[in-house]
Design a protein around this motif. Structure first.
Motif, short mmCIF file in Angstrom:
data_model
loop_
_atom_site.label_atom_id
_atom_site.label_comp_id
_atom_site.label_asym_id
_atom_site.label_seq_id
_atom_site.Cartn_x
_atom_site.Cartn_y
_atom_site.Cartn_z
N VAL A 73 44.58 -22.94 29.11
CA VAL A 73 43.73 -23.96 28.50
C VAL A 73 42.48 -23.34 27.87
N CYS A 74 41.83 -22.42 28.59
CA CYS A 74 40.58 -21.85 28.10
C CYS A 74 40.80 -20.90 26.92
N ALA A 75 41.95 -20.25 26.84
CA ALA A 75 42.24 -19.42 25.67
C ALA A 75 42.32 -20.28 24.42
N SER A 76 42.96 -21.43 24.51
CA SER A 76 43.03 -22.35 23.38
C SER A 76 41.66 -22.89 23.02
N LEU A 77 40.87 -23.25 24.05
CA LEU A 77 39.52 -23.77 23.81
C LEU A 77 38.61 -22.71 23.20
N ALA A 78 38.77 -21.44 23.63
CA ALA A 78 37.95 -20.36 23.08
C ALA A 78 38.18 -20.19 21.59
#
Length: 334
Positions: A306-311
């Motif tokens: 999730v955080c890779a996409s958000l980054a």
């Protein structure tokens, strides 16, 4: 998507622990307990030697952001964990209930928080400071928080003894690493993969040992596929709440987008690298240790995806606002 070798290694460790639990017992043929203790101390020594003090000094002045990150990690998350712990009595096994509270009580990650913040073109110096501070606070705060809802492990150490064991096993090697940084820091910076490989290898050993202990005790006979899906959904829900909270408070405080990115990625992350060693000490002798660490394992994988996409979304937004130069290389030495 590229196949994640670390995820495959952890899955393989769990399968092997289910098939051959006697190998992973502390008193088994490979004496895994002693091996992992040495490995944990070695990894934290290398982390200490690899951390640039300048990166911490550069990020130390953003006090509002620090309060947001540490408050999310050690107040907001434990409140979610406590609500889930008490609300799930009777429909989740006690080991899983404790596991979710333990997840909430853990510190933030260091490496992935910094990496995600850098990917998002956020404030890397602030991320380094907060992630490191969170890890140090967690060595004391995590066992104290867990003690609020549970005795520290069946047959395990008392809370004061557990904190001393954690400080001895994690903080002391970290401090020695900082002291040795002038001698070996440059070498480690040139060979970053060595630290990363050892770090992940020790986590895999801890996962193998934890699941072997639980398998040997017959714990997994109580665990159904439906329970696994419930645990996954609850872990994803905790991440969603943390992201919503950090984004909302960042905007309420009117932080700029670079600082918001650092707050989001440091505040929403939970550290498997710290969580696995602390669990090994904190829940020593508890036959449910595999079930206790399961929420942390699942949360770790979900947060990375999730955080890779958000980054990437943050990076595009910041680039549109004002193109920034690439973060300083020294900031990545954590």
């Amino acid at each position: 998507m590229k196949i994640d070798g670390f995820l495959i290694a952890m899955a393989s460790a769990i399968v092997l622990a289910l098939l051959f639990p006697w190998v992973g017992m502390d008193d088994g043929p490979v004496h895994l307990g002693i091996l992992t203790t040495i490995g944990i101390a070695g990894v934290f020594f290398l982390h200490g030697a690899n951390l640039a003090p300048k990166a911490l000094r550069d990020g130390a002045l953003h006090w509002r952001l620090h309060l947001l990150v540490q408050g999310t990690t050690f107040l907001f998350f434990p409140l979610i964990g406590a609500a889930l712990y008490f609300a799930s009595e009777g429909w989740l096994p006690d080991g899983l209930r404790l596991g979710f509270f333990y997840l909430g009580a853990l510190s933030s990650t260091i490496s992935s928080s910094v990496a995600m913040t850098a990917m998002a073109r956020g404030n890397v110096a602030v991320a380094v400071f907060n992630a490191t501070l969170s890890g140090l606070i967690g060595m004391v705060a995590t066992p104290l928080l867990v003690r609020l809802v549970s005795t520290v492990g069946a047959g395990g150490p008392a809370v004061g003894e557990a904190i001393l064991d954690i400080l001895k096993t994690l903080l002391l090697p970290f401090a020695l690493g900082q002291a040795c940084r002038p001698l070996i820091g440059a070498f480690l910076h040139r060979h970053k993969k060595v630290v990363s490989t050892l770090d992940r290898g020790v986590i895999v050993l801890i996962v193998f040992g934890s699941f072997a202990e639980s398998t040997a005790s017959g714990l997994w006979r109580q665990f159904s596929p439906q329970s696994f899906l419930i645990v996954t959904g609850l872990a994803a829900g905790m991440l969603a709440l943390a992201l919503f909270f950090t984004i909302s408070i960042s905007r309420l405080l009117k932080l700029d987008t670079a600082d918001e990115a650092a707050a989001v990625f440091c505040g929403s992350k939970k550290s498997l690298a710290n969580g696995a060693p602390i669990a090994k000490i904190l829940f020593a002798g508890n036959p449910a240790i595999g079930m206790i660490v399961l929420p942390v394992l699942l949360y770790h994988q979900i947060q990375l995806i999730v955080c890779a996409s958000l980054a990437r979304r943050y990076a595009l937004h910041i680039q549109r606002l004002a193109p920034l130069s690439e973060p300083s290389e020294s900031a990545f030495q954590s």
